[in-house]
Design a protein around this motif. Structure first.
Motif, PDB file in Angstrom:
ATOM      1  N   ALA A 235      92.766  34.744   8.719  1.00  0.00           N
ATOM      2  CA  ALA A 235      91.949  34.986   9.915  1.00  0.00           C
ATOM      3  C   ALA A 235      91.415  36.415   9.928  1.00  0.00           C
ATOM      4  N   LEU A 236      92.256  37.348   9.559  1.00  0.00           N
ATOM      5  CA  LEU A 236      91.832  38.751   9.508  1.00  0.00           C
ATOM      6  C   LEU A 236      90.717  38.941   8.482  1.00  0.00           C
ATOM      7  N   ALA A 237      90.863  38.268   7.350  1.00  0.00           N
ATOM      8  CA  ALA A 237      89.865  38.398   6.282  1.00  0.00           C
ATOM      9  C   ALA A 237      88.516  37.800   6.659  1.00  0.00           C
ATOM     10  N   SER A 238      88.502  36.847   7.612  1.00  0.00           N
ATOM     11  CA  SER A 238      87.239  36.197   7.994  1.00  0.00           C
ATOM     12  C   SER A 238      86.649  36.787   9.270  1.00  0.00           C
ATOM     13  N   SER A 239      87.260  37.839   9.811  1.00  0.00           N
ATOM     14  CA  SER A 239      86.817  38.423  11.081  1.00  0.00           C
ATOM     15  C   SER A 239      86.141  39.769  10.871  1.00  0.00           C
ATOM     16  N   THR A 240      85.174  40.065  11.736  1.00  0.00           N
ATOM     17  CA  THR A 240      84.463  41.342  11.650  1.00  0.00           C
ATOM     18  C   THR A 240      84.512  42.133  12.954  1.00  0.00           C
ATOM     19  N   ARG A 241      84.514  41.448  14.102  1.00  0.00           N
ATOM     20  CA  ARG A 241      84.520  42.153  15.385  1.00  0.00           C
ATOM     21  C   ARG A 241      85.804  42.931  15.551  1.00  0.00           C
ATOM     22  N   GLU A 242      85.695  44.150  16.058  1.00  0.00           N
ATOM     23  CA  GLU A 242      86.845  45.061  16.082  1.00  0.00           C
ATOM     24  C   GLU A 242      88.017  44.518  16.892  1.00  0.00           C
ATOM     25  N   ASP A 243      87.754  43.962  18.075  1.00  0.00           N
ATOM     26  CA  ASP A 243      88.849  43.487  18.909  1.00  0.00           C
ATOM     27  C   ASP A 243      89.559  42.283  18.279  1.00  0.00           C
ATOM     28  N   ILE A 244      88.796  41.453  17.580  1.00  0.00           N
ATOM     29  CA  ILE A 244      89.382  40.276  16.927  1.00  0.00           C
ATOM     30  C   ILE A 244      90.205  40.700  15.717  1.00  0.00           C
ATOM     31  N   ARG A 245      89.685  41.663  14.969  1.00  0.00           N
ATOM     32  CA  ARG A 245      90.459  42.173  13.829  1.00  0.00           C
ATOM     33  C   ARG A 245      91.763  42.810  14.292  1.00  0.00           C
ATOM     34  N   ALA A 246      91.710  43.545  15.395  1.00  0.00           N
ATOM     35  CA  ALA A 246      92.931  44.174  15.920  1.00  0.00           C
ATOM     36  C   ALA A 246      93.941  43.117  16.353  1.00  0.00           C
ATOM     37  N   PHE A 247      93.453  42.041  16.959  1.00  0.00           N
ATOM     38  CA  PHE A 247      94.319  40.945  17.408  1.00  0.00           C
ATOM     39  C   PHE A 247      95.015  40.289  16.220  1.00  0.00           C
ATOM     40  N   PHE A 248      94.247  39.930  15.195  1.00  0.00           N
ATOM     41  CA  PHE A 248      94.846  39.253  14.043  1.00  0.00           C
ATOM     42  C   PHE A 248      95.737  40.193  13.231  1.00  0.00           C
TER      43      PHE A 248
ATOM     44  N   LEU B 129     115.715  27.649  10.812  1.00  0.00           N
ATOM     45  CA  LEU B 129     114.856  27.377   9.651  1.00  0.00           C
ATOM     46  C   LEU B 129     113.409  27.152  10.101  1.00  0.00           C
ATOM     47  N   TYR B 130     113.227  26.482  11.238  1.00  0.00           N
ATOM     48  CA  TYR B 130     111.895  26.247  11.791  1.00  0.00           C
ATOM     49  C   TYR B 130     111.230  27.572  12.179  1.00  0.00           C
ATOM     50  N   LEU B 131     111.995  28.473  12.783  1.00  0.00           N
ATOM     51  CA  LEU B 131     111.463  29.786  13.159  1.00  0.00           C
ATOM     52  C   LEU B 131     111.009  30.573  11.932  1.00  0.00           C
ATOM     53  N   ARG B 132     111.784  30.485  10.876  1.00  0.00           N
ATOM     54  CA  ARG B 132     111.397  31.170   9.629  1.00  0.00           C
ATOM     55  C   ARG B 132     110.092  30.589   9.096  1.00  0.00           C
ATOM     56  N   GLN B 133     109.966  29.256   9.155  1.00  0.00           N
ATOM     57  CA  GLN B 133     108.736  28.623   8.693  1.00  0.00           C
ATOM     58  C   GLN B 133     107.555  29.022   9.568  1.00  0.00           C
ATOM     59  N   MET B 134     107.782  29.197  10.873  1.00  0.00           N
ATOM     60  CA  MET B 134     106.723  29.686  11.754  1.00  0.00           C
ATOM     61  C   MET B 134     106.236  31.055  11.301  1.00  0.00           C
ATOM     62  N   GLY B 135     107.175  31.928  10.949  1.00  0.00           N
ATOM     63  CA  GLY B 135     106.795  33.247  10.465  1.00  0.00           C
ATOM     64  C   GLY B 135     106.008  33.178   9.176  1.00  0.00           C
ATOM     65  N   THR B 136     106.451  32.317   8.252  1.00  0.00           N
ATOM     66  CA  THR B 136     105.756  32.155   6.976  1.00  0.00           C
ATOM     67  C   THR B 136     104.332  31.648   7.196  1.00  0.00           C
ATOM     68  N   GLY B 137     104.209  30.586   8.004  1.00  0.00           N
ATOM     69  CA  GLY B 137     102.886  30.038   8.281  1.00  0.00           C
ATOM     70  C   GLY B 137     101.991  31.021   9.003  1.00  0.00           C
ATOM     71  N   GLY B 138     102.584  31.801   9.909  1.00  0.00           N
ATOM     72  CA  GLY B 138     101.810  32.787  10.645  1.00  0.00           C
ATOM     73  C   GLY B 138     101.249  33.876   9.750  1.00  0.00           C
ATOM     74  N   MET B 139     102.065  34.343   8.798  1.00  0.00           N
ATOM     75  CA  MET B 139     101.579  35.384   7.884  1.00  0.00           C
ATOM     76  C   MET B 139     100.387  34.884   7.077  1.00  0.00           C
ATOM     77  N   THR B 140     100.449  33.644   6.612  1.00  0.00           N
ATOM     78  CA  THR B 140      99.343  33.073   5.837  1.00  0.00           C
ATOM     79  C   THR B 140      98.107  32.893   6.712  1.00  0.00           C
ATOM     80  N   ALA B 141      98.292  32.284   7.883  1.00  0.00           N
ATOM     81  CA  ALA B 141      97.158  31.987   8.759  1.00  0.00           C
ATOM     82  C   ALA B 141      96.476  33.258   9.262  1.00  0.00           C
ATOM     83  N   TYR B 142      97.271  34.248   9.680  1.00  0.00           N
ATOM     84  CA  TYR B 142      96.678  35.460  10.241  1.00  0.00           C
ATOM     85  C   TYR B 142      96.078  36.349   9.155  1.00  0.00           C
ATOM     86  N   GLY B 143      96.611  36.275   7.947  1.00  0.00           N
ATOM     87  CA  GLY B 143      95.988  37.001   6.841  1.00  0.00           C
ATOM     88  C   GLY B 143      94.592  36.465   6.563  1.00  0.00           C
TER      89      GLY B 143
END
Length: 333
Positions: free
Chosen positions: A111-124, A95-109
């Motif tokens: 992060a991607l929206a606030s990033s402009t540099r190409e390498d950082i966007r590719a990472f997120f 259940l904790y692993l599933r929550q990690m995935g849920t939180g990661g999708m929100t956080a990285y979404g």
């Protein structure tokens, strides 16, 4: 033409920096889980999650060094004792692993929206995909094992309809409409998130050693329990089921696998997640009484998080996020 190096923006620094702390904390937790796991179907998902935190930290270590940017102290092997007795069941680990995935999708979404540099966007962008993969792996196994509380079903409507009266928004007693699909979903998901927090803090309360940290974690456990009951009662009012408690997934061990610093930081992370979820629920709930409930409970979580941050400052455990230059401090009187 020679290219000038593009510096990181605040929108990139913030998720990279906070993500480093989160990944290092998760790395400690996952190392402990991996040492204790007995279910061989859960093990490969744990290994996958751990590979992601290692990958993230390696990228950020290299990036920060190249940028001549100070690497956060974060969490290390000193913050985890993998040899401590088993504290959580494999069910909770999943259940904790599933929550990690849920939180990661929100956080990285975000992060991607606030990033402009190409390498950082590719990472997120890559992290967003792998977080979704982690979520899917954990969800699939939970479903196969019959362990995942599903969002309640509702009867399909027969036709498309329009709202006929303004009272549809009120949610007042005597004129209260039933919950719609979005409101049911937010209530259910906020119960699940609070269940994770309630279970973690139950375990932490058994193990924490700092006398001033114990009451703070117990208080957080009680807040989570209270919020679960509020949300569950709203579902029950419409004869809908609420997820059951997971406190039985914690053993009776009192030997801590984690440092007090890590456990207190984890409670702060849970508070931040709760505030984010409540904000989304306010935006997604059209019944006014629900918005009032979320705002009231969010204020309680905010106060709790503020008290936790003050406690971390007193213990010199709270790392300072990079910010704007304090110009006034540079001016000599």
């Amino acid at each position: 033409m020679q290219k000038h190096p593009i510096k990181l923006t605040s929108g990139e620094i913030a998720p990279l920096w906070t993500g480093y702390l989160g990944d290092s904390m998760a790395n400690c937790v996952l190392h402990y889980f991996l040492r204790k796991v007995e279910d061989e179907e859960v093990r490969p998902i744990l290994e996958y999650a751990l590979s992601l935190t290692n990958e993230h930290m390696a990228f950020k270590d290299k990036l920060f060094r190249n940028e001549d940017f100070p690497i956060p102290r974060a969490f290390t092997g000193e913050d985890v004792n993998p040899d401590a007795p088993r504290l959580f069941s494999d069910t909770f680990t999943l259940l904790y692993l599933r929550q990690m995935g849920t939180g990661g999708m929100t956080a990285y979404g975000l992060a991607l929206a606030s990033s402009t540099r190409e390498d950082i966007r590719a990472f997120f962008n890559h992290n967003l995909k792998t977080a979704a993969e982690l979520y899917n792996k954990a969800t699939t196994l939970l479903l196969e094992k019959g362990l995942l509380p599903r969002v309640p079903h509702i009867t399909y409507p027969r036709t498309a309809e329009f709202v006929q009266k303004e009272g549809w928004l009120n949610g007042l007693l005597g004129d209260r409409r039933t919950l719609n699909a979005a409101e049911i979903t937010h209530l259910h998901l906020n119960i699940l998130t609070n269940r994770i927090g309630q279970t973690l803090m139950q375990a932490f309360a058994q193990c924490v050693r700092s006398k001033d940290v114990i009451p703070h974690i117990v208080r957080g456990m009680r807040i989570a329990t209270k919020h679960i009951e509020v949300f569950s009662s709203l579902l029950r009012d419409d004869h809908l089921p609420a997820p059951e408690t997971w406190e039985a997934e914690v053993t009776d061990s009192v030997e801590s696998p984690f440092s007090d610093k890590l456990m207190l930081h984890h409670t702060l992370s849970l508070s931040a997640l709760g505030l984010s979820n409540y904000g989304a629920a306010v935006a997604g709930s059209m019944r006014r009484d629900l918005a009032t409930v979320y705002i009231r409970l969010a204020a309680e979580v905010g106060t709790y998080a503020d008290d936790g941050a003050e406690l971390m400052i007193r213990k010199e455990w709270l790392e300072k996020m990079p910010g704007a230059i304090e110009r006034d401090a540079l001016i000599q009187a």
